[in-house]
Structures are given as C-alpha cells and as structure tokens.
Scaffold this motif. Structure first.
Motif, PDB file in Angstrom:
ATOM      1  N   ARG A  92       4.072   4.099 -10.819  1.00  0.00           N
ATOM      2  CA  ARG A  92       2.620   3.972 -10.608  1.00  0.00           C
ATOM      3  C   ARG A  92       2.161   2.529 -10.771  1.00  0.00           C
ATOM      4  O   ARG A  92       1.318   2.036 -10.014  1.00  0.00           O
ATOM      5  CB  ARG A  92       1.871   4.890 -11.584  1.00  0.00           C
ATOM      6  CG  ARG A  92       1.986   6.373 -11.257  1.00  0.00           C
ATOM      7  CD  ARG A  92       0.965   7.170 -12.042  1.00  0.00           C
ATOM      8  NE  ARG A  92       1.168   7.059 -13.480  1.00  0.00           N
ATOM      9  CZ  ARG A  92       1.915   7.904 -14.194  1.00  0.00           C
ATOM     10  NH1 ARG A  92       2.526   8.910 -13.591  1.00  0.00           N
ATOM     11  NH2 ARG A  92       2.056   7.750 -15.493  1.00  0.00           N
ATOM     12  N   LEU A  93       2.733   1.843 -11.767  1.00  0.00           N
ATOM     13  CA  LEU A  93       2.342   0.456 -12.003  1.00  0.00           C
ATOM     14  C   LEU A  93       2.798  -0.442 -10.864  1.00  0.00           C
ATOM     15  O   LEU A  93       2.049  -1.320 -10.408  1.00  0.00           O
ATOM     16  CB  LEU A  93       2.930  -0.027 -13.331  1.00  0.00           C
ATOM     17  CG  LEU A  93       2.555  -1.437 -13.779  1.00  0.00           C
ATOM     18  CD1 LEU A  93       1.042  -1.616 -13.802  1.00  0.00           C
ATOM     19  CD2 LEU A  93       3.144  -1.730 -15.152  1.00  0.00           C
ATOM     20  N   LEU A  94       3.999  -0.226 -10.352  1.00  0.00           N
ATOM     21  CA  LEU A  94       4.483  -1.023  -9.223  1.00  0.00           C
ATOM     22  C   LEU A  94       3.641  -0.778  -7.969  1.00  0.00           C
ATOM     23  O   LEU A  94       3.388  -1.703  -7.193  1.00  0.00           O
ATOM     24  CB  LEU A  94       5.955  -0.701  -8.948  1.00  0.00           C
ATOM     25  CG  LEU A  94       6.954  -1.214  -9.993  1.00  0.00           C
ATOM     26  CD1 LEU A  94       8.367  -0.726  -9.663  1.00  0.00           C
ATOM     27  CD2 LEU A  94       6.926  -2.729 -10.098  1.00  0.00           C
ATOM     28  N   ALA A  95       3.212   0.478  -7.774  1.00  0.00           N
ATOM     29  CA  ALA A  95       2.352   0.787  -6.635  1.00  0.00           C
ATOM     30  C   ALA A  95       1.013   0.062  -6.767  1.00  0.00           C
ATOM     31  O   ALA A  95       0.462  -0.451  -5.778  1.00  0.00           O
ATOM     32  CB  ALA A  95       2.136   2.297  -6.536  1.00  0.00           C
ATOM     33  N   ALA A  96       0.474  -0.005  -7.986  1.00  0.00           N
ATOM     34  CA  ALA A  96      -0.788  -0.724  -8.211  1.00  0.00           C
ATOM     35  C   ALA A  96      -0.609  -2.217  -7.959  1.00  0.00           C
ATOM     36  O   ALA A  96      -1.498  -2.882  -7.418  1.00  0.00           O
ATOM     37  CB  ALA A  96      -1.276  -0.474  -9.636  1.00  0.00           C
ATOM     38  N   ILE A  97       0.561  -2.747  -8.331  1.00  0.00           N
ATOM     39  CA  ILE A  97       0.838  -4.170  -8.084  1.00  0.00           C
ATOM     40  C   ILE A  97       0.876  -4.438  -6.585  1.00  0.00           C
ATOM     41  O   ILE A  97       0.345  -5.441  -6.099  1.00  0.00           O
ATOM     42  CB  ILE A  97       2.164  -4.573  -8.756  1.00  0.00           C
ATOM     43  CG1 ILE A  97       2.000  -4.565 -10.281  1.00  0.00           C
ATOM     44  CG2 ILE A  97       2.626  -5.946  -8.282  1.00  0.00           C
ATOM     45  CD1 ILE A  97       3.287  -4.766 -11.050  1.00  0.00           C
ATOM     46  N   ASP A  98       1.511  -3.543  -5.835  1.00  0.00           N
ATOM     47  CA  ASP A  98       1.562  -3.702  -4.379  1.00  0.00           C
ATOM     48  C   ASP A  98       0.160  -3.690  -3.779  1.00  0.00           C
ATOM     49  O   ASP A  98      -0.135  -4.442  -2.838  1.00  0.00           O
ATOM     50  CB  ASP A  98       2.415  -2.591  -3.757  1.00  0.00           C
ATOM     51  CG  ASP A  98       3.897  -2.765  -4.064  1.00  0.00           C
ATOM     52  OD1 ASP A  98       4.296  -3.892  -4.382  1.00  0.00           O
ATOM     53  OD2 ASP A  98       4.636  -1.765  -3.995  1.00  0.00           O
ATOM     54  N   GLN A  99      -0.720  -2.828  -4.303  1.00  0.00           N
ATOM     55  CA  GLN A  99      -2.098  -2.784  -3.822  1.00  0.00           C
ATOM     56  C   GLN A  99      -2.821  -4.089  -4.130  1.00  0.00           C
ATOM     57  O   GLN A  99      -3.586  -4.601  -3.304  1.00  0.00           O
ATOM     58  CB  GLN A  99      -2.840  -1.604  -4.452  1.00  0.00           C
ATOM     59  CG  GLN A  99      -2.379  -0.240  -3.933  1.00  0.00           C
ATOM     60  CD  GLN A  99      -3.169   0.891  -4.560  1.00  0.00           C
ATOM     61  OE1 GLN A  99      -3.832   0.719  -5.571  1.00  0.00           O
ATOM     62  NE2 GLN A  99      -3.089   2.056  -3.942  1.00  0.00           N
ATOM     63  N   LYS A 100      -2.569  -4.623  -5.313  1.00  0.00           N
ATOM     64  CA  LYS A 100      -3.189  -5.908  -5.669  1.00  0.00           C
ATOM     65  C   LYS A 100      -2.738  -7.004  -4.709  1.00  0.00           C
ATOM     66  O   LYS A 100      -3.534  -7.830  -4.266  1.00  0.00           O
ATOM     67  CB  LYS A 100      -2.799  -6.278  -7.103  1.00  0.00           C
ATOM     68  CG  LYS A 100      -3.587  -5.574  -8.184  1.00  0.00           C
ATOM     69  CD  LYS A 100      -4.954  -6.225  -8.376  1.00  0.00           C
ATOM     70  CE  LYS A 100      -5.641  -5.697  -9.609  1.00  0.00           C
ATOM     71  NZ  LYS A 100      -6.975  -6.311  -9.822  1.00  0.00           N
ATOM     72  N   ILE A 101      -1.433  -7.010  -4.428  1.00  0.00           N
ATOM     73  CA  ILE A 101      -0.900  -8.029  -3.526  1.00  0.00           C
ATOM     74  C   ILE A 101      -1.524  -7.908  -2.144  1.00  0.00           C
ATOM     75  O   ILE A 101      -1.813  -8.893  -1.467  1.00  0.00           O
ATOM     76  CB  ILE A 101       0.634  -7.908  -3.442  1.00  0.00           C
ATOM     77  CG1 ILE A 101       1.264  -8.245  -4.808  1.00  0.00           C
ATOM     78  CG2 ILE A 101       1.205  -8.821  -2.357  1.00  0.00           C
ATOM     79  CD1 ILE A 101       2.747  -8.006  -4.874  1.00  0.00           C
ATOM     80  N   ALA A 102      -1.738  -6.670  -1.706  1.00  0.00           N
ATOM     81  CA  ALA A 102      -2.317  -6.433  -0.380  1.00  0.00           C
ATOM     82  C   ALA A 102      -3.828  -6.618  -0.359  1.00  0.00           C
ATOM     83  O   ALA A 102      -4.459  -6.447   0.686  1.00  0.00           O
ATOM     84  CB  ALA A 102      -1.961  -5.020   0.087  1.00  0.00           C
ATOM     85  N   GLY A 103      -4.428  -6.940  -1.494  1.00  0.00           N
ATOM     86  CA  GLY A 103      -5.861  -7.188  -1.557  1.00  0.00           C
ATOM     87  C   GLY A 103      -6.703  -5.944  -1.605  1.00  0.00           C
ATOM     88  O   GLY A 103      -7.899  -5.986  -1.309  1.00  0.00           O
ATOM     89  N   LYS A 104      -6.106  -4.817  -1.980  1.00  0.00           N
ATOM     90  CA  LYS A 104      -6.851  -3.575  -2.030  1.00  0.00           C
ATOM     91  C   LYS A 104      -7.465  -3.372  -3.412  1.00  0.00           C
ATOM     92  O   LYS A 104      -6.983  -3.893  -4.408  1.00  0.00           O
ATOM     93  CB  LYS A 104      -5.933  -2.395  -1.694  1.00  0.00           C
ATOM     94  CG  LYS A 104      -5.338  -2.458  -0.293  1.00  0.00           C
ATOM     95  CD  LYS A 104      -4.416  -1.277  -0.046  1.00  0.00           C
ATOM     96  CE  LYS A 104      -3.812  -1.329   1.351  1.00  0.00           C
ATOM     97  NZ  LYS A 104      -2.890  -0.197   1.596  1.00  0.00           N
ATOM     98  N   LYS A 105      -8.516  -2.581  -3.422  1.00  0.00           N
ATOM     99  CA  LYS A 105      -9.165  -2.250  -4.679  1.00  0.00           C
ATOM    100  C   LYS A 105      -8.432  -1.080  -5.327  1.00  0.00           C
ATOM    101  O   LYS A 105      -8.106  -0.099  -4.677  1.00  0.00           O
ATOM    102  CB  LYS A 105     -10.630  -1.871  -4.458  1.00  0.00           C
ATOM    103  CG  LYS A 105     -11.378  -1.564  -5.741  1.00  0.00           C
ATOM    104  CD  LYS A 105     -12.830  -1.215  -5.448  1.00  0.00           C
ATOM    105  CE  LYS A 105     -13.585  -0.903  -6.736  1.00  0.00           C
ATOM    106  NZ  LYS A 105     -15.001  -0.547  -6.472  1.00  0.00           N
ATOM    107  N   ILE A 106      -8.179  -1.212  -6.600  1.00  0.00           N
ATOM    108  CA  ILE A 106      -7.450  -0.170  -7.322  1.00  0.00           C
ATOM    109  C   ILE A 106      -8.434   0.740  -8.032  1.00  0.00           C
ATOM    110  O   ILE A 106      -9.328   0.287  -8.747  1.00  0.00           O
ATOM    111  CB  ILE A 106      -6.489  -0.775  -8.350  1.00  0.00           C
ATOM    112  CG1 ILE A 106      -5.462  -1.656  -7.638  1.00  0.00           C
ATOM    113  CG2 ILE A 106      -5.783   0.308  -9.152  1.00  0.00           C
ATOM    114  CD1 ILE A 106      -4.521  -2.359  -8.576  1.00  0.00           C
ATOM    115  N   THR A 107      -8.294   2.033  -7.822  1.00  0.00           N
ATOM    116  CA  THR A 107      -9.121   3.015  -8.506  1.00  0.00           C
ATOM    117  C   THR A 107      -8.235   3.811  -9.446  1.00  0.00           C
ATOM    118  O   THR A 107      -7.274   4.447  -9.020  1.00  0.00           O
ATOM    119  CB  THR A 107      -9.791   3.976  -7.501  1.00  0.00           C
ATOM    120  OG1 THR A 107     -10.574   3.216  -6.584  1.00  0.00           O
ATOM    121  CG2 THR A 107     -10.684   4.977  -8.226  1.00  0.00           C
TER     122      THR A 107
END
Length: 308
Positions: free
Chosen positions: A218-233
């Motif tokens: 889950r944490l790695l998926a959130a990191i990927d979202q951060k890298i892609a510029g997405k907002k994390i909920t």
C-alpha cells in the motif's frame, strides 16, 4: 537475478575431516520502505554531522577513535590497529564440537542464517556430511569467528545443502518467566474443543509465498501516486467494535460448528471472541476476533528509516 556472491571462504572441521566451503548470506531485508530526511523549507537532504560538545564544534570522522565506557564518562581508547589485531585472529574455520538431534535447539536462539556451499575439492565430503546428518536426523553444533567475534552456530542439512544458523548466547535471550504469565486451570472439555479447532486449521507445511507485506504494498502504491502527481486519499482506519463476552466452551463450539475442514482454504466469517469465563459486569468488552485464512505467525513490526 544476479548470482549471490560469497562473503567468506571457510573450512568445516571435525576430527581429521576438513571440508572447504564458501559462505553466503541466506536472507536480505526487504520489508521496510525507507525515507530520507529533508529540510522542510527547501527540500534539500539533510546530513548528519559529528559534534564534539567539549569543543562545541563539528569534527571529521577521521578525528575520532573508538573507546569503551567502563564507568560513567570514563573510557579506555583502542586504536584501529589494536582492533584489527583481534579480527586477524579469525581462523576461517567452522569447528564442529558436537552432533545432536536436529530439533534439539530452541528456535528462540536462532540469529542470522547463512548458506554454505562446497569450495574446490570439497563437493564429495560436503555431500557426505549433509547426507549423513539427514539420515541420522542430527545437526552439528559449531564455533566460528567472524569480524573479530566468536560465534556459536548450528550446521544443518537443508533441502539443497548445508545451512549455518548463527545462534544467540544464553545471556542474549531474555527469560520468558520474567514477564509473569498467569496459568489458570484448563478444563478437560475446553481442552478437547481447542484441540478439535486446531485440527481444523492444521496444515502439513509452511508456504511462505502465501504471505505478502500488505502494508508495504500500500505504501509503495501511494509513493507511485505521489510520483505521478496524483492526490492521495487515505481511508480512515475502522474502529474496533465491542463484543459481548461469552463462555469459552461456547465460543470454541461455535467456531467448530461454523468453520468446517476447509477453514484454511477459504476466508470464514468472523468468529465469536474467545475469553475467559468472567462476570459480565466486570468485563464489558473485548476485541472482535477474526479467523485468519491460514495459520500464521504474528506480522513483524513495521519499520521506517531513511531511504537510500
């Protein structure tokens, strides 16, 4: 995947037998997702420095020496050459001192594990020792020196070769009796029901591939979202609800009735919580107990550090 690299050349010795071998690390840590410390204002990575409080100044690592504190704020100093002399005494020998039953050592003493592979001209005696221990159901107790420290170890035969399991010394393992565990009397009916429940969850072997570090994923998926510029909920964690305390025997019976022999293959419904018999007025709630898909050891504690 790259072939593992040997970390040391060793010799297994017992009696007049010498078996040249190579040592490899058997494990590597992959669980922790680490982070770097950054300056909040500019985002630059901060660096640790060595500070001398006596001079009130930052010093270089080359200006340090190693000292042992024998009393409060009193040290004896060792020069690098003196410490190297201790490491030079390493014999690169794994000296077997005894053979004992394969299950004679409590796993609580297990520390780091290494694989041993045969070196040049060592394949035949290596295989002979491994097969002999397998046939006799024994393992070896040995001593070896690494990085200036003498270690005690178990040498056992695994499916593909010999494994050296470094052991903790007696003074490195705390006594469980020190924590104070109450031992109330267990009724025969309770014991029989518990044994039946164990049989329903019993499997023949441990398959490590059935388990994944879900928190890490889950944490790695959130990191990927951060890298892609997405907002994390982030979804708020569910709050545990209270559950009614019921009789221990009834809880075991309910578990047996609802699970069946396929309990380890399919995810069952939440089981009734098990608690010691007690007056309802004295104990108001208990955590809801969920039946796991397969028997498993408690999940290791999560760590966070600095990502390199």
């Amino acid at each position: 995947m790259a072939a593992p690299r040997s970390i040391a050349s060793m010799t297994i010795s017992f009696g007049l037998v010498s078996i040249p071998c190579r040592m490899f690390s058997a494990t590597e840590s992959k669980s922790a997702v680490s982070f770097n410390m950054l300056h909040k204002d500019c985002g630059a990575r901060v660096r640790q420095q060595l500070y001398c409080p006596a001079h009130q100044a930052v010093i270089e690592r080359s200006d340090t020496v190693k000292g042992y504190e024998f009393e409060k704020d009193k040290y004896v100093v060792f020069e690098p050459s003196e410490l190297e002399a201790f490491e030079a005494t390493a014999s690169h020998s794994i000296d077997i001192v005894a053979f004992l039953p394969a299950d004679a050592i409590d796993p609580i003493y297990f520390d780091k594990a290494y694989y041993l592979g045969p070196d040049k001209r060592g394949a035949k005696p290596y295989q002979l020792l491994a097969q002999a221990m397998t046939e006799t159901g024994t393992c070896a107790l040995a001593k070896f020196v690494m990085k200036g420290k003498q270690n005690v170890a178990q040498v056992r035969a695994g499916p593909d070769g010999l494994i050296l399991q470094q052991l903790l010394y007696a003074d490195e393992v705390r006594a469980q009796s020190a924590i104070g565990i109450d031992k109330p009397e267990v009724q025969l009916a309770e014991l029989k029901l518990a044994e039946q429940l164990i049989e329903q969850y019993r499997v023949d072997s441990y398959d490590p591939t059935q388990f994944k570090d879900e928190e890490k994923e889950r944490l790695l998926a959130a990191i990927d979202q951060k890298i892609a510029g997405k907002k994390i909920t982030l979804q708020p964690a569910a709050q545990p609800e209270g559950a009614e305390i019921i009789d221990l025997v009834e809880a075991l019976r309910a578990s047996l009735k609802g699970q069946g022999t396929a309990a380890v293959k399919q995810k069952p419904e939440a089981a009734a919580p098990i608690a010691e018999p007690a007056a309802p007025k004295q104990r108001k709630s208990a955590r809801r107990a969920a039946t796991p898909e397969v028997p498993a050891a408690p999940a290791p504690a999560r760590k966070t550090g600095t990502r390199k």
